[in-house]
Structure formats: C-alpha cells, structure tokens
Design a protein around this motif. Structure first.
Motif, PDB file in Angstrom:
ATOM      1  N   THR A 107       0.815  -1.219   0.000  1.00 56.39           N
ATOM      2  CA  THR A 107       0.000   0.000   0.000  1.00 56.39           C
ATOM      3  C   THR A 107       0.847   1.267   0.000  1.00 56.39           C
ATOM      4  OG1 THR A 107      -0.208  -0.048   2.409  1.00 56.39           O
ATOM      5  CG2 THR A 107      -1.958  -1.113   1.124  1.00 56.39           C
ATOM      6  N   GLU A 108       2.153   1.143   0.249  1.00 57.20           N
ATOM      7  CA  GLU A 108       3.037   2.309   0.166  1.00 57.20           C
ATOM      8  C   GLU A 108       3.182   2.772  -1.285  1.00 57.20           C
ATOM      9  OE1 GLU A 108       4.479   4.201   2.457  1.00 57.20           O
ATOM     10  OE2 GLU A 108       3.664   3.037   4.114  1.00 57.20           O
ATOM     11  N   SER A 109       3.068   1.826  -2.216  1.00 61.08           N
ATOM     12  CA  SER A 109       3.272   2.172  -3.624  1.00 61.08           C
ATOM     13  C   SER A 109       2.051   1.892  -4.496  1.00 61.08           C
ATOM     14  CB  SER A 109       4.463   1.382  -4.174  1.00 61.08           C
ATOM     15  OG  SER A 109       4.202   0.002  -4.092  1.00 61.08           O
ATOM     16  N   ARG A 110       0.967   1.511  -3.883  1.00 59.44           N
ATOM     17  CA  ARG A 110      -0.225   1.165  -4.663  1.00 59.44           C
ATOM     18  C   ARG A 110      -1.462   1.701  -3.946  1.00 59.44           C
ATOM     19  NH1 ARG A 110      -1.726  -4.957  -6.666  1.00 59.44           N
ATOM     20  NH2 ARG A 110      -3.476  -4.348  -7.957  1.00 59.44           N
ATOM     21  N   ASP A 111      -2.341   2.358  -4.695  1.00 55.86           N
ATOM     22  CA  ASP A 111      -3.543   2.940  -4.093  1.00 55.86           C
ATOM     23  C   ASP A 111      -4.562   1.858  -3.736  1.00 55.86           C
ATOM     24  OD1 ASP A 111      -2.904   5.608  -3.918  1.00 55.86           O
ATOM     25  OD2 ASP A 111      -3.678   6.096  -5.896  1.00 55.86           O
ATOM     26  N   PHE A 112      -5.253   2.094  -2.643  1.00 58.50           N
ATOM     27  CA  PHE A 112      -6.288   1.175  -2.187  1.00 58.50           C
ATOM     28  C   PHE A 112      -7.444   1.991  -1.634  1.00 58.50           C
ATOM     29  CE2 PHE A 112      -3.863   2.183   1.552  1.00 58.50           C
ATOM     30  CZ  PHE A 112      -4.740   2.133   2.622  1.00 58.50           C
ATOM     31  N   ASP A 113      -8.545   1.308  -1.418  1.00 58.38           N
ATOM     32  CA  ASP A 113      -9.726   1.941  -0.855  1.00 58.38           C
ATOM     33  C   ASP A 113     -10.276   1.003   0.212  1.00 58.38           C
ATOM     34  OD1 ASP A 113     -11.831   3.674  -0.396  1.00 58.38           O
ATOM     35  OD2 ASP A 113     -12.833   3.311  -2.305  1.00 58.38           O
ATOM     36  N   VAL A 114     -11.048   1.546   1.115  1.00 60.14           N
ATOM     37  CA  VAL A 114     -11.769   0.754   2.102  1.00 60.14           C
ATOM     38  C   VAL A 114     -13.248   1.013   1.854  1.00 60.14           C
ATOM     39  CG1 VAL A 114     -12.210   0.357   4.549  1.00 60.14           C
ATOM     40  CG2 VAL A 114      -9.884   0.860   3.777  1.00 60.14           C
ATOM     41  N   VAL A 115     -14.012  -0.070   1.749  1.00 59.77           N
ATOM     42  CA  VAL A 115     -15.440   0.046   1.453  1.00 59.77           C
ATOM     43  C   VAL A 115     -16.237  -0.624   2.559  1.00 59.77           C
ATOM     44  CG1 VAL A 115     -15.088   0.180  -1.041  1.00 59.77           C
ATOM     45  CG2 VAL A 115     -15.446  -2.043   0.016  1.00 59.77           C
ATOM     46  N   SER A 116     -17.475  -0.145   2.726  1.00 62.31           N
ATOM     47  CA  SER A 116     -18.363  -0.745   3.729  1.00 62.31           C
ATOM     48  C   SER A 116     -19.785  -0.745   3.201  1.00 62.31           C
ATOM     49  CB  SER A 116     -18.307   0.038   5.045  1.00 62.31           C
ATOM     50  OG  SER A 116     -18.945   1.282   4.902  1.00 62.31           O
ATOM     51  N   GLY A 117     -20.610  -1.593   3.796  1.00 62.02           N
ATOM     52  CA  GLY A 117     -22.032  -1.618   3.470  1.00 62.02           C
ATOM     53  C   GLY A 117     -22.361  -2.379   2.205  1.00 62.02           C
ATOM     54  N   LEU A 118     -23.666  -2.463   1.967  1.00 62.63           N
ATOM     55  CA  LEU A 118     -24.191  -3.096   0.748  1.00 62.63           C
ATOM     56  C   LEU A 118     -25.164  -2.130   0.104  1.00 62.63           C
ATOM     57  CD1 LEU A 118     -24.770  -6.743   1.961  1.00 62.63           C
ATOM     58  CD2 LEU A 118     -23.022  -5.938   0.406  1.00 62.63           C
ATOM     59  N   PRO A 119     -24.951  -1.720  -1.096  1.00 64.12           N
ATOM     60  CA  PRO A 119     -23.770  -2.018  -1.907  1.00 64.12           C
ATOM     61  C   PRO A 119     -22.536  -1.360  -1.299  1.00 64.12           C
ATOM     62  CG  PRO A 119     -25.052  -0.310  -2.964  1.00 64.12           C
ATOM     63  CD  PRO A 119     -25.842  -0.761  -1.762  1.00 64.12           C
ATOM     64  N   PRO A 120     -21.340  -1.922  -1.582  1.00 61.22           N
ATOM     65  CA  PRO A 120     -20.120  -1.373  -0.995  1.00 61.22           C
ATOM     66  C   PRO A 120     -19.935   0.107  -1.351  1.00 61.22           C
ATOM     67  CG  PRO A 120     -19.688  -3.473  -2.049  1.00 61.22           C
ATOM     68  CD  PRO A 120     -21.088  -3.085  -2.422  1.00 61.22           C
ATOM     69  N   THR A 121     -19.683   0.904  -0.318  1.00 60.55           N
ATOM     70  CA  THR A 121     -19.505   2.346  -0.487  1.00 60.55           C
ATOM     71  C   THR A 121     -18.104   2.727  -0.044  1.00 60.55           C
ATOM     72  OG1 THR A 121     -21.845   2.642   0.016  1.00 60.55           O
ATOM     73  CG2 THR A 121     -20.460   4.593   0.155  1.00 60.55           C
ATOM     74  N   SER A 122     -17.424   3.520  -0.847  1.00 61.05           N
ATOM     75  CA  SER A 122     -16.065   3.955  -0.538  1.00 61.05           C
ATOM     76  C   SER A 122     -16.037   4.851   0.694  1.00 61.05           C
ATOM     77  CB  SER A 122     -15.489   4.711  -1.738  1.00 61.05           C
ATOM     78  OG  SER A 122     -14.253   5.288  -1.386  1.00 61.05           O
ATOM     79  N   LEU A 123     -15.005   4.659   1.500  1.00 66.08           N
ATOM     80  CA  LEU A 123     -14.784   5.511   2.667  1.00 66.08           C
ATOM     81  C   LEU A 123     -13.615   6.478   2.431  1.00 66.08           C
ATOM     82  CD1 LEU A 123     -15.161   2.781   5.434  1.00 66.08           C
ATOM     83  CD2 LEU A 123     -16.824   4.533   4.787  1.00 66.08           C
ATOM     84  N   ARG A 124     -13.088   6.459   1.227  1.00 63.45           N
ATOM     85  CA  ARG A 124     -11.892   7.244   0.899  1.00 63.45           C
ATOM     86  C   ARG A 124     -12.096   8.744   1.096  1.00 63.45           C
ATOM     87  NH1 ARG A 124      -7.636   5.267  -3.058  1.00 63.45           N
ATOM     88  NH2 ARG A 124      -6.293   7.064  -3.270  1.00 63.45           N
ATOM     89  N   ASP A 125     -13.291   9.252   0.845  1.00 67.10           N
ATOM     90  CA  ASP A 125     -13.537  10.693   0.989  1.00 67.10           C
ATOM     91  C   ASP A 125     -14.049  11.031   2.395  1.00 67.10           C
ATOM     92  OD1 ASP A 125     -15.934   9.403   0.603  1.00 67.10           O
ATOM     93  OD2 ASP A 125     -16.796  10.963  -0.662  1.00 67.10           O
ATOM     94  N   LYS A 126     -13.968  10.065   3.321  1.00 70.12           N
ATOM     95  CA  LYS A 126     -14.466  10.285   4.690  1.00 70.12           C
ATOM     96  C   LYS A 126     -13.363  10.055   5.722  1.00 70.12           C
ATOM     97  CE  LYS A 126     -18.960   9.014   3.079  1.00 70.12           C
ATOM     98  NZ  LYS A 126     -20.006   8.070   2.975  1.00 70.12           N
ATOM     99  N   LEU A 127     -12.117  10.256   5.338  1.00 73.70           N
ATOM    100  CA  LEU A 127     -10.985   9.971   6.211  1.00 73.70           C
ATOM    101  C   LEU A 127     -11.036  10.754   7.520  1.00 73.70           C
ATOM    102  CD1 LEU A 127      -8.072   9.890   3.602  1.00 73.70           C
ATOM    103  CD2 LEU A 127      -9.243   7.954   4.636  1.00 73.70           C
ATOM    104  N   ASP A 128     -11.565  11.979   7.487  1.00 75.05           N
ATOM    105  CA  ASP A 128     -11.591  12.828   8.682  1.00 75.05           C
ATOM    106  C   ASP A 128     -12.851  12.652   9.524  1.00 75.05           C
ATOM    107  OD1 ASP A 128      -9.104  13.919   8.036  1.00 75.05           O
ATOM    108  OD2 ASP A 128     -10.004  15.444   6.755  1.00 75.05           O
ATOM    109  N   SER A 129     -13.809  11.898   9.032  1.00 76.55           N
ATOM    110  CA  SER A 129     -15.043  11.647   9.763  1.00 76.55           C
ATOM    111  C   SER A 129     -14.780  10.580  10.829  1.00 76.55           C
ATOM    112  CB  SER A 129     -16.115  11.181   8.780  1.00 76.55           C
ATOM    113  OG  SER A 129     -17.351  11.069   9.412  1.00 76.55           O
ATOM    114  N   THR A 130     -15.626  10.508  11.844  1.00 72.82           N
ATOM    115  CA  THR A 130     -15.422   9.511  12.904  1.00 72.82           C
ATOM    116  C   THR A 130     -16.109   8.189  12.540  1.00 72.82           C
ATOM    117  OG1 THR A 130     -17.406  10.097  14.159  1.00 72.82           O
ATOM    118  CG2 THR A 130     -15.367  11.328  14.668  1.00 72.82           C
ATOM    119  N   LEU A 131     -15.643   7.140  13.172  1.00 76.82           N
ATOM    120  CA  LEU A 131     -16.268   5.828  12.966  1.00 76.82           C
ATOM    121  C   LEU A 131     -17.733   5.877  13.359  1.00 76.82           C
ATOM    122  CD1 LEU A 131     -13.495   3.425  14.354  1.00 76.82           C
ATOM    123  CD2 LEU A 131     -13.878   4.150  11.997  1.00 76.82           C
TER     124      LEU A 131
END
Length: 146
Positions: A107-131
């Motif tokens: 992941t240091e040299s390759r982009d990744f995303d974390v998704v949650s829910g159904l359908p899977p939703t990206s969390l990439r634009d929510k990095l500063d939001s709380t769990l």
C-alpha cells in the motif's frame, strides 16, 4: 562370374537413410522493454517508483477492549486475510486506512480503498469523519486495490 555376383549383391544392400533436416533454431526471449512497463502500468500493476496518493494520519495505539467507547472493526485485507482491531468510536475513518497501510506493505506504492455496506460504499472521501458518524461501530469493511 564372381565379380558379377558381387555387383548384384552390392546393389541389394539398401542405401543409408538420409539425415533428418536440422531442427529450427529457437529464438531466445528478448529482454523486457519499456513498453512492457507501460502496459503493466495501464493494467493496474504498481510500478516500483509509484507512491500511494493517500495522506494518512499515524496509526493510534489500540485502546483497551473494556473501554466503554471502544468498538471492534473487522477488516478484510486485499490479500483476503481478515483482521479485527479495536478503535474508539471517536477515531477517524483514516485510522482504518492507516491500519491497512501498516499491515500491507504494497500500500506504500499502490492505491487502495476501504469500502463498507451493501452495496459497498467507498470511505476514501471520509478519512476525517469519525467511525461513529459513519456508522462503523462493530462494522466489517473491506480493503480493495484501486
């Protein structure tokens, strides 16, 4: 007469079979060219000099499981392995990304995303939001290559 018999016997001996044609020369594989790197890059393979575009916070220490504001999150890593980690509900979503980065060196040299829910939703634009704000208390999420 004996010479005539010798000539007739010599003609009865079969001639040696002709030698088979030589095998075609095998080409040796050529060295990889710069074009191969371009093709692999276009297919999504990481290049050694590439860097991930995510700017992530340092990973916080794991809180105690008996902390009243603690929650566990299950994370499926890109290689299929599952990990469970305790976070505070007030932790930022970026902490999940930081955990994935700490566990998966690629992941240091390759982009990744974390998704949650159904359908899977990206969390990439929510990095500063709380769990808690993203409804990720006791959640299961998946890390995927972009």
């Amino acid at each position: 007469p004996a010479a005539a018999r010798l000539q007739s016997n010599q003609s009865a001996v079969p001639a040696p079979a002709p030698a088979p044609p030589p095998a075609p020369a095998r080409a040796t594989p050529a060295a990889p060219s710069a074009q191969v790197g371009q093709v692999l890059s276009a297919l999504g393979s990481p290049s050694p000099a590439a860097q991930s575009t995510l700017d992530l916070p340092p990973l916080e220490d794991e809180p105690r499981k008996d902390d009243p504001s603690a929650t566990q999150v299950r994370i499926r890593l890109p290689n299929g392995k599952m990990v469970t980690r305790t976070f505070l509900g007030s932790s930022q979503v970026g902490q999940i990304f930081s955990l994935v980065r700490s566990l998966v060196p690629e992941t240091e040299s390759r982009d990744f995303d974390v998704v949650s829910g159904l359908p899977p939703t990206s969390l990439r634009d929510k990095l500063d939001s709380t769990l808690e704000a993203e409804n990720l208390l006791r959640a299961a999420v998946s890390a995927k290559w972009v």
